[in-house]
Design an enzyme around this catalytic site. Sequence first.
Site, PDB file in Angstrom:
ATOM      1  N   TYR A 154       0.829  -1.197   0.000  1.00 13.57           N
ATOM      2  CA  TYR A 154       0.000   0.000   0.000  1.00 13.57           C
ATOM      3  C   TYR A 154       0.861   1.244   0.000  1.00 13.57           C
ATOM      4  O   TYR A 154       2.070   1.190   0.234  1.00 13.57           O
ATOM      5  CB  TYR A 154      -0.962  -0.003   1.192  1.00 13.57           C
ATOM      6  CG  TYR A 154      -0.335   0.269   2.547  1.00 13.57           C
ATOM      7  CD1 TYR A 154       0.445  -0.684   3.188  1.00 13.57           C
ATOM      8  CD2 TYR A 154      -0.515   1.489   3.179  1.00 13.57           C
ATOM      9  CE1 TYR A 154       1.014  -0.429   4.428  1.00 13.57           C
ATOM     10  CE2 TYR A 154       0.047   1.756   4.429  1.00 13.57           C
ATOM     11  CZ  TYR A 154       0.808   0.781   5.042  1.00 13.57           C
ATOM     12  OH  TYR A 154       1.386   1.041   6.263  1.00 13.57           O
ATOM     13  N   LYS A 171       6.451  -2.006   1.964  1.00 14.02           N
ATOM     14  CA  LYS A 171       5.252  -1.450   2.622  1.00 14.02           C
ATOM     15  C   LYS A 171       4.070  -2.394   2.391  1.00 14.02           C
ATOM     16  O   LYS A 171       3.202  -2.145   1.547  1.00 14.02           O
ATOM     17  CB  LYS A 171       4.972  -0.041   2.074  1.00 14.02           C
ATOM     18  CG  LYS A 171       4.033   0.780   2.956  1.00 14.02           C
ATOM     19  CD  LYS A 171       4.048   2.233   2.542  1.00 14.02           C
ATOM     20  CE  LYS A 171       2.960   3.061   3.177  1.00 14.02           C
ATOM     21  NZ  LYS A 171       3.085   3.265   4.611  1.00 14.02           N
ATOM     22  N   GLU A 215      11.697   2.441  14.498  1.00 16.59           N
ATOM     23  CA  GLU A 215      10.738   3.421  13.960  1.00 16.59           C
ATOM     24  C   GLU A 215       9.434   3.259  14.721  1.00 16.59           C
ATOM     25  O   GLU A 215       9.309   2.408  15.598  1.00 16.59           O
ATOM     26  CB  GLU A 215      10.521   3.189  12.463  1.00 16.59           C
ATOM     27  CG  GLU A 215       9.890   1.842  12.153  1.00 16.59           C
ATOM     28  CD  GLU A 215       9.633   1.591  10.678  1.00 16.59           C
ATOM     29  OE1 GLU A 215       9.416   2.559   9.924  1.00 16.59           O
ATOM     30  OE2 GLU A 215       9.634   0.401  10.292  1.00 16.59           O
ATOM     31  N   LEU A 258      10.855   1.106   7.419  1.00 18.85           N
ATOM     32  CA  LEU A 258      10.277   1.608   6.181  1.00 18.85           C
ATOM     33  C   LEU A 258      10.999   2.895   5.796  1.00 18.85           C
ATOM     34  O   LEU A 258      11.254   3.754   6.646  1.00 18.85           O
ATOM     35  CB  LEU A 258       8.784   1.902   6.370  1.00 18.85           C
ATOM     36  CG  LEU A 258       8.080   2.293   5.085  1.00 18.85           C
ATOM     37  CD1 LEU A 258       7.880   1.084   4.181  1.00 18.85           C
ATOM     38  CD2 LEU A 258       6.747   2.956   5.369  1.00 18.85           C
TER      39      LEU A 258
HETATM   40  C1  LIG Z   1       6.029   1.630   9.785  1.00 18.68           C
HETATM   41  C2  LIG Z   1       6.048   2.978   9.142  1.00 18.68           C
HETATM   42  N1  LIG Z   1       7.163   3.717   9.207  1.00 18.68           N
HETATM   43  C3  LIG Z   1       7.226   4.944   8.654  1.00 18.68           C
HETATM   44  C4  LIG Z   1       6.135   5.500   8.013  1.00 18.68           C
HETATM   45  C5  LIG Z   1       6.252   6.868   7.400  1.00 18.68           C
HETATM   46  O1  LIG Z   1       6.311   6.759   6.012  1.00 18.68           O
HETATM   47  P1  LIG Z   1       5.821   7.943   5.055  1.00 18.68           P
HETATM   48  O2  LIG Z   1       6.580   9.158   5.483  1.00 18.68           O
HETATM   49  O3  LIG Z   1       6.205   7.490   3.702  1.00 18.68           O
HETATM   50  O4  LIG Z   1       4.352   8.091   5.260  1.00 18.68           O
HETATM   51  C6  LIG Z   1       4.945   4.775   7.921  1.00 18.68           C
HETATM   52  C7  LIG Z   1       3.787   5.340   7.240  1.00 18.68           C
HETATM   53  O5  LIG Z   1       2.735   4.753   7.184  1.00 18.68           O
HETATM   54  C8  LIG Z   1       4.899   3.475   8.495  1.00 18.68           C
HETATM   55  O6  LIG Z   1       3.779   2.731   8.412  1.00 18.68           O
END
Ligand SMILES: Cc1ncc(COP(=O)(O)O)c(C=O)c1O
Length: 287
Positions: free
Chosen positions: A33, A149, A182, A207
Site C-alpha cells: 500500500y 510497505k 521506527e 520503512l
Molecule cells: C512503519 C512505518 N514507518 C514509517 C512511516 C512513514 O512513512 P511515510 O513518510 O512514507 O508516510 C509509515 C507510514 O505509514 C509506516 O507505516
Amino acid sequence: MSRIAYVNGRFVPKSKAAVHIEDRGYQLADAVYEVWALFDGKLADPEGHFVRLERSLSELSIDMPMSRAALTTVLREAVRRNRVREGLVYLQVSRGVAKRDHAFPTDPVAPAVVVTVSRVDRASTEARAAKGVGVITLTENRWGRCDIKTVGLLPNALAKQKAREAGAVEAWFVDEMGLVTEGASSNAWILDGEGVLRTRDTQANILRGVTRLTLMDVAREAGLKVEERPFTPDEARAAKEAFITGAGSLVLPVVSVDGKPVGDGAVGPVAMKLRRLYIERAKATAV
Ligand SMILES: Cc1ncc(COP(=O)(O)O)c(C=O)c1O
C-alpha cells in the site's frame, strides 16, 4: 464527504465497495500500500511514493497494475469525486484473486487495486502538533522486511493499540541492540544535545519513509546537521527535542517517551519549524 472508493477499475459508493474473499491481500497479506497526504486537493511527495510503490511491488514480484500516469489519474479522480481538499489517499495493490494457496498463482492473475480517500481536519492536527504527543516503546517484533510497505500490519496495529491504552499516540519499536527502529506508522527522530538531527539509517529494518526523506532535505536546506544514526529511548529523553514523521503525522513533536519527558517536556521550536517547512515544501511540490 469521502464516500467513493475505486475498486478494480470502477468508482463505487464506499458502502458497496468490496473485494473478493480470495483476494490474496485479504487472505495472506500478499499486498502493498501507499498513503499520500493531500494538500488543497493535491498529492504530496508524488515521486517518492511512486518510487516506493514500484519498489515494494517489485520486491514481491507483483506487476504495477497500470502506468504511473494512469495511476495518478485514478488517484486524482478519487480525490475529485470525494471532494476532499485536505486529507489522505490510500492505495492498495494486492497480487490478485486466486484459489487459496501459499505459493503464487501459476496462471497469471491481475493485481487488485483499491483506492480510498479520507478527510483530515487540519485545524485539529495543527492543535495536536502544538501540544505534542507521547510515545511508548515496545520490543521490535515485526518481520525482517519492514522496508516493503506491505499490508501485513498486525504487529503495528497491536503496538498502536498499546500506545492508545497508555494514553500515547505512537509506539516506537526497539531492536535487540536497544535502539529505536521506527514507529508503528511513522519514522522516529531526535534533535540531540549537540543540535544534530538523528533518525535511524535505512540499513536497519525500517520503512523508508517518504516524509523522512523529504524532511532530511528540507532540514539540510535550513542549515541543520542531519545524521542517519540510531538512538536509544534514554537518548531520546535526554534529547532537546523528538518528533515523528509520516504522511499522516507530517512532522509531529514528541514530548514524552514511556511517560517521561523529552528534554524539558515542551514542544521544541525546531520540530515546529520543520513541520512548517515540510508543509511548505509539500504544498509547493504537490500534483
Ligand atoms: C512503519 C512505518 N514507518 C514509517 C512511516 C512513514 O512513512 P511515510 O513518510 O512514507 O508516510 C509509515 C507510514 O505509514 C509506516 O507505516
